[in-house]
Design a protein around this motif. Sequence first.
Motif, PDB file in Angstrom:
ATOM      1  N   LEU A  24      -0.161   2.397   3.051  1.00  0.00           N
ATOM      2  CA  LEU A  24       0.116   3.218   2.009  1.00  0.00           C
ATOM      3  C   LEU A  24       1.389   2.941   1.566  1.00  0.00           C
ATOM      4  N   ALA A  25       2.407   3.112   2.747  1.00  0.00           N
ATOM      5  CA  ALA A  25       3.952   3.140   2.212  1.00  0.00           C
ATOM      6  C   ALA A  25       4.609   2.305   3.438  1.00  0.00           C
ATOM      7  N   CYS A  26       5.724   2.399   3.327  1.00  0.00           N
ATOM      8  CA  CYS A  26       6.462   1.997   4.942  1.00  0.00           C
ATOM      9  C   CYS A  26       6.762   2.037   6.088  1.00  0.00           C
ATOM     10  N   CYS A  27       5.628   3.046   6.323  1.00  0.00           N
ATOM     11  CA  CYS A  27       5.092   3.113   7.477  1.00  0.00           C
ATOM     12  C   CYS A  27       4.117   1.524   7.578  1.00  0.00           C
ATOM     13  N   ALA A  28       2.976   1.955   6.679  1.00  0.00           N
ATOM     14  CA  ALA A  28       2.376   0.436   6.861  1.00  0.00           C
ATOM     15  C   ALA A  28       2.761  -0.243   7.399  1.00  0.00           C
ATOM     16  N   ALA A  58      -1.448   4.675   7.405  1.00  0.00           N
ATOM     17  CA  ALA A  58       0.045   4.870   7.355  1.00  0.00           C
ATOM     18  C   ALA A  58       0.625   4.982   6.143  1.00  0.00           C
ATOM     19  N   GLY A  59       1.272   6.256   6.293  1.00  0.00           N
ATOM     20  CA  GLY A  59       2.321   6.302   4.916  1.00  0.00           C
ATOM     21  C   GLY A  59       1.927   6.943   4.392  1.00  0.00           C
ATOM     22  N   THR A  60       2.444   7.466   3.210  1.00  0.00           N
ATOM     23  CA  THR A  60       2.461   8.802   2.394  1.00  0.00           C
ATOM     24  C   THR A  60       0.299   8.843   0.909  1.00  0.00           C
ATOM     25  N   VAL A  61       0.242   9.883   1.111  1.00  0.00           N
ATOM     26  CA  VAL A  61      -0.795  10.017   0.935  1.00  0.00           C
ATOM     27  C   VAL A  61      -1.191  10.959  -0.251  1.00  0.00           C
ATOM     28  N   THR A  62      -0.925  10.463  -1.640  1.00  0.00           N
ATOM     29  CA  THR A  62      -0.263  10.903  -2.895  1.00  0.00           C
ATOM     30  C   THR A  62      -2.331  11.787  -3.571  1.00  0.00           C
ATOM     31  N   ASP A  63      -2.147  12.541  -4.205  1.00  0.00           N
ATOM     32  CA  ASP A  63      -3.083  13.145  -4.896  1.00  0.00           C
ATOM     33  C   ASP A  63      -3.790  11.572  -5.962  1.00  0.00           C
ATOM     34  N   LYS A  64      -3.245  11.116  -6.298  1.00  0.00           N
ATOM     35  CA  LYS A  64      -4.554  10.396  -6.753  1.00  0.00           C
ATOM     36  C   LYS A  64      -5.180   9.116  -5.944  1.00  0.00           C
ATOM     37  N   ALA A  65      -4.454   8.962  -4.818  1.00  0.00           N
ATOM     38  CA  ALA A  65      -4.994   7.958  -3.389  1.00  0.00           C
ATOM     39  C   ALA A  65      -6.138   8.544  -2.409  1.00  0.00           C
ATOM     40  N   VAL A  66      -6.463  10.199  -2.925  1.00  0.00           N
ATOM     41  CA  VAL A  66      -7.722  10.903  -2.043  1.00  0.00           C
ATOM     42  C   VAL A  66      -8.927  10.146  -2.405  1.00  0.00           C
ATOM     43  N   PRO A  67      -9.522  10.207  -3.034  1.00  0.00           N
ATOM     44  CA  PRO A  67     -10.504   9.444  -3.823  1.00  0.00           C
ATOM     45  C   PRO A  67     -11.315   7.929  -2.751  1.00  0.00           C
ATOM     46  N   ALA A  68      -9.556   7.442  -2.824  1.00  0.00           N
ATOM     47  CA  ALA A  68      -9.880   6.317  -2.122  1.00  0.00           C
ATOM     48  C   ALA A  68      -9.847   6.338  -1.275  1.00  0.00           C
ATOM     49  N   VAL A  69      -8.523   6.652   0.061  1.00  0.00           N
ATOM     50  CA  VAL A  69      -8.631   7.240   0.833  1.00  0.00           C
ATOM     51  C   VAL A  69     -10.041   7.185   1.906  1.00  0.00           C
ATOM     52  N   ARG A  70     -11.200   8.845   1.196  1.00  0.00           N
ATOM     53  CA  ARG A  70     -12.041   8.495   1.820  1.00  0.00           C
ATOM     54  C   ARG A  70     -12.737   8.155   1.333  1.00  0.00           C
ATOM     55  N   LYS A  71     -13.000   7.236   0.475  1.00  0.00           N
ATOM     56  CA  LYS A  71     -14.032   6.340   0.687  1.00  0.00           C
ATOM     57  C   LYS A  71     -14.250   4.978   1.547  1.00  0.00           C
ATOM     58  N   ALA A  72     -12.394   4.336   2.276  1.00  0.00           N
ATOM     59  CA  ALA A  72     -12.613   3.853   2.922  1.00  0.00           C
ATOM     60  C   ALA A  72     -12.821   4.729   4.267  1.00  0.00           C
ATOM     61  N   TYR A  73     -12.915   5.530   4.778  1.00  0.00           N
ATOM     62  CA  TYR A  73     -13.237   7.039   5.712  1.00  0.00           C
ATOM     63  C   TYR A  73     -15.238   6.398   5.292  1.00  0.00           C
ATOM     64  N   ALA A  89       2.169  10.796   6.377  1.00  0.00           N
ATOM     65  CA  ALA A  89       0.722  11.172   6.906  1.00  0.00           C
ATOM     66  C   ALA A  89       0.463  12.001   7.494  1.00  0.00           C
ATOM     67  N   ASN A  90       1.435  12.420   8.716  1.00  0.00           N
ATOM     68  CA  ASN A  90       1.608  14.044   9.292  1.00  0.00           C
ATOM     69  C   ASN A  90       1.535  14.603   8.504  1.00  0.00           C
ATOM     70  N   THR A  91       2.120  14.910   7.147  1.00  0.00           N
ATOM     71  CA  THR A  91       2.796  15.668   6.910  1.00  0.00           C
ATOM     72  C   THR A  91       3.565  16.015   5.393  1.00  0.00           C
ATOM     73  N   GLY A  92       2.967  14.733   5.028  1.00  0.00           N
ATOM     74  CA  GLY A  92       3.782  14.504   3.643  1.00  0.00           C
ATOM     75  C   GLY A  92       5.230  14.011   4.137  1.00  0.00           C
ATOM     76  N   SER A 100       2.724  15.532  -6.554  1.00  0.00           N
ATOM     77  CA  SER A 100       1.532  14.667  -6.689  1.00  0.00           C
ATOM     78  C   SER A 100       1.464  14.091  -4.832  1.00  0.00           C
ATOM     79  N   VAL A 101       2.260  14.714  -3.796  1.00  0.00           N
ATOM     80  CA  VAL A 101       1.782  14.549  -2.560  1.00  0.00           C
ATOM     81  C   VAL A 101       0.751  15.147  -1.716  1.00  0.00           C
ATOM     82  N   THR A 102      -0.099  15.159  -0.707  1.00  0.00           N
ATOM     83  CA  THR A 102      -1.462  15.101  -0.259  1.00  0.00           C
ATOM     84  C   THR A 102      -0.177  16.234   1.245  1.00  0.00           C
ATOM     85  N   LYS A 103      -0.299  17.236   1.562  1.00  0.00           N
ATOM     86  CA  LYS A 103       0.438  18.041   2.682  1.00  0.00           C
ATOM     87  C   LYS A 103      -0.100  17.004   4.298  1.00  0.00           C
ATOM     88  N   GLY A 104      -0.480  16.357   3.913  1.00  0.00           N
ATOM     89  CA  GLY A 104      -0.710  15.762   4.960  1.00  0.00           C
ATOM     90  C   GLY A 104      -2.280  14.621   4.992  1.00  0.00           C
TER      91      GLY A 104
END
Length: 138
Positions: A24-28, A58-73, A89-92, A100-104
């Motif tokens: 999702l971001a530079c950690c990827a 790997a990277g920042t999970v935004t609130d808008k990306a949460v449904p896609a992350v959940r779907k991948a899981y 990814a751990n804490t935001g 707009s960033v999920t706190k982990g």
Amino acid sequence: MDDPVRFVLTFGRSYELTVVNLGLACCAVEFVAAAMSDSNLVRRASGPGSRVHVLVVAGTVTDKAVPAVRKAYDALPEPKAVLSFGACANTGGPYWDSYSVTKGVDQVLPVDAYVPGCPPRPEALLQGLLALQDRLPA
């Protein structure tokens, strides 16, 4: 129990990790660089036994990306595990205070192992995969 060392080595080889990267971001970029630099990196942390599917976030999970992350899981077959890779990814990370960033990713998925750092070192990825393997059931 006959030999504790033999038991530990046998258990350590009882799973084969199949890694699915959700970059999702530079950690990827760091994850891909670590995984591509040594083709045996993931193989070192796993053995030829039962297959476990690992979702690496790997990277920042935004609130808008949460449904896609959940779907991948949800699309991963059982047994499955989640590895949170990097501070975002751990804490935001440094964006934790953003609207707009999920706190982990653990706010969305059950995380089995965390890899700290910004960005994490390749050795940390191997250590995270080994820690994940320790959490798998016997």
